[in-house]
Design a protein around this motif. Sequence first.
Motif, PDB file in Angstrom:
ATOM      1  N   VAL A 133       0.839  -1.204   0.000  1.00  0.00           N
ATOM      2  CA  VAL A 133       0.000   0.000   0.000  1.00  0.00           C
ATOM      3  C   VAL A 133       0.873   1.253   0.000  1.00  0.00           C
ATOM      4  O   VAL A 133       0.641   2.189  -0.777  1.00  0.00           O
ATOM      5  N   ASP A 134       1.886   1.284   0.853  1.00  0.00           N
ATOM      6  CA  ASP A 134       2.740   2.469   0.950  1.00  0.00           C
ATOM      7  C   ASP A 134       3.561   2.688  -0.310  1.00  0.00           C
ATOM      8  O   ASP A 134       3.787   3.834  -0.732  1.00  0.00           O
ATOM      9  N   ALA A 135       4.028   1.593  -0.908  1.00  0.00           N
ATOM     10  CA  ALA A 135       4.867   1.706  -2.103  1.00  0.00           C
ATOM     11  C   ALA A 135       4.045   1.852  -3.372  1.00  0.00           C
ATOM     12  O   ALA A 135       4.556   2.311  -4.396  1.00  0.00           O
ATOM     13  N   GLY A 136       2.785   1.441  -3.326  1.00  0.00           N
ATOM     14  CA  GLY A 136       1.928   1.542  -4.498  1.00  0.00           C
ATOM     15  C   GLY A 136       2.138   0.462  -5.530  1.00  0.00           C
ATOM     16  O   GLY A 136       1.664   0.577  -6.664  1.00  0.00           O
ATOM     17  N   LEU A 167      -6.746  -5.627  -2.138  1.00  0.00           N
ATOM     18  CA  LEU A 167      -6.095  -4.689  -3.047  1.00  0.00           C
ATOM     19  C   LEU A 167      -6.809  -4.660  -4.397  1.00  0.00           C
ATOM     20  O   LEU A 167      -7.252  -5.692  -4.903  1.00  0.00           O
ATOM     21  N   ASN A 168      -6.910  -3.462  -4.943  1.00  0.00           N
ATOM     22  CA  ASN A 168      -7.356  -3.285  -6.322  1.00  0.00           C
ATOM     23  C   ASN A 168      -6.117  -3.253  -7.210  1.00  0.00           C
ATOM     24  O   ASN A 168      -5.237  -2.403  -7.012  1.00  0.00           O
ATOM     25  N   ASP A 209      -0.825   0.263 -11.022  1.00  0.00           N
ATOM     26  CA  ASP A 209      -1.283   0.910  -9.788  1.00  0.00           C
ATOM     27  C   ASP A 209      -1.974  -0.105  -8.877  1.00  0.00           C
ATOM     28  O   ASP A 209      -2.774  -0.924  -9.337  1.00  0.00           O
ATOM     29  N   VAL A 210      -1.645  -0.050  -7.606  1.00  0.00           N
ATOM     30  CA  VAL A 210      -2.251  -0.930  -6.604  1.00  0.00           C
ATOM     31  C   VAL A 210      -2.793  -0.060  -5.486  1.00  0.00           C
ATOM     32  O   VAL A 210      -2.052   0.735  -4.893  1.00  0.00           O
ATOM     33  N   THR A 211      -4.088  -0.180  -5.214  1.00  0.00           N
ATOM     34  CA  THR A 211      -4.714   0.601  -4.146  1.00  0.00           C
ATOM     35  C   THR A 211      -5.533  -0.332  -3.266  1.00  0.00           C
ATOM     36  O   THR A 211      -5.999  -1.380  -3.725  1.00  0.00           O
TER      37      THR A 211
END
Length: 287
Positions: free
Chosen positions: A14-17, A49-50, A55-57
């Motif tokens: 999450v933090d790194a994306g 995660l999406n 991109d990962v959110t």
Amino acid sequence: MLDLELLRSFVSVVDAGGFTRAGERVHRTQSTVSQQIKRLEDDVGQPLLNRTGKDVTPTEAGERLLSYARRLLALAEEARDVMARPGSEGAVKLGIPEDFAAYRLANLLATFSRSRPGLRLDVRADQSTYLRRDIERGDLDLALLKRDAGEKSGIAVWPERVHWVTSKTHPIDTKSGSVPLIGFPAGCLYRSRAIHALESAGRSWHMAYTSSGLAGIQAAVAAGLGLSILSDIAIQADHRMLTAKDGFAPIDRTEVALVASPDASPATLRLADRLAEFCNTVQAKAA
């Protein structure tokens, strides 16, 4: 039980994306991190995660888990740090109101900390509404907080003296129109008491200045931006107290309470004794 390694990889993604950069942070390959996230999603039974291109959110479930994951990892790190110290007494998390932090307790806490080198002292100054919430959910071990008078819980309780204040050099005309208020954000006991007092007297009001810090409130009062309610120790030389003669009845029935968690450690109770002794002394001098 949630696996801390899986949570660490989840937070890193999450933090790194993304998985590649997260792998660099936790010293794992991209495929290993991806497998760990899959295991964690299987454990909680929901996608976390999406994954849209590069991109990962976090999903909605992922956002809910994220705050818990950060807290669990921080607690594990704290436990590791405490246990690594020889002769450690553990850690005590203390919450105090900001005016106590600024004017009363800094020297006491510093002396207590120096006398116990094996103890890790974590002090946070905040609004009492948040201190109460955090001690109830176990995020604090001990709290000195302000509240409405008459509650039964607490190690010790002391009545508090608070006053309406205005600027000494730029006083506010309060005889007509809406009363400009200065205070902490919504949830503050003083702010609620000020609004209740004005509305009970049939007077209109508006927030003229809101600050999360005591120094900002003190400066705004001194500059003449409005009125506020402050404890006696927070009133400065460039403030003037308002009384019933000015049309502002005293604010009463507030108190300071010392509250500990149900499973307070011996170190926490020792600190509680020092705080209670200090507050008893201050109260005796003010009487």
